[in-house]
Write an enzyme that holds these catalytic residues in place. Structure first.
Site: not given
Length: 147
Positions: A38, A40-42, A45
């Site tokens: 996804s 924002i998660c990418t 991280l």
């Protein structure tokens, strides 16, 4: 802060079991995120990946946890070049996120929350952001300063 962090054992992207108790003696940053691949998660991280040397310099082991399967996490780590542990809180679904109070049972995902665990297993700092909002790298540096 100051509470004992709930112990867990989860498989990483290679199926290797990682337990919090097994990491005692060194600080750990636990980064809960909703889903692999996804946006924002990418972004979050990837920012951690690009600054992993700073965590290593502080002696902090980085663990990122989502409710995805280890197979999804392996593909995600390979696609994004993540060379830290991505842990699968897949089954029982969200159990570890629930233990940390960050599981959203309606949406079936963990919230965007970080816990910094000291070498003795106590929570040194914790912070979260609302759905749709990324955590700032500066907030991680503040947390590391509390060790």
């Amino acid at each position: 802060m100051g509470d004992t962090a709930p112990d867990f054992s989860l498989p990483n992207q290679f199926g290797e079991p990682i337990s919090l108790a097994g990491l005692r003696g060194a600080p750990v940053a636990i980064v809960f995120y909703p889903f692999a691949f996804s946006g924002i998660c990418t972004g979050e991280l990837s920012e951690l990946r690009d600054n992993l040397a700073d965590f290593a310099a502080a002696g902090v082991r980085l663990l990122a946890i989502s409710v995805d399967t280890k197979y999804t996490l392996r593909a995600y780590a390979k696609a994004e070049g993540y060379n830290f542990d991505l842990l699968a809180d897949f089954w029982p679904h969200g159990e570890v996120a629930s233990d940390y109070g960050v599981f959203d049972p309606v949406r079936g995902m963990s919230g965007r929350s970080t816990f910094l665990i000291g070498a003795g297993g106590l929570i040194a700092d914790a912070f979260s952001t609302p759905t749709g909002q990324a955590r700032s790298l500066e907030r991680y540096w503040q947390a590391l300063g509390r060790l």
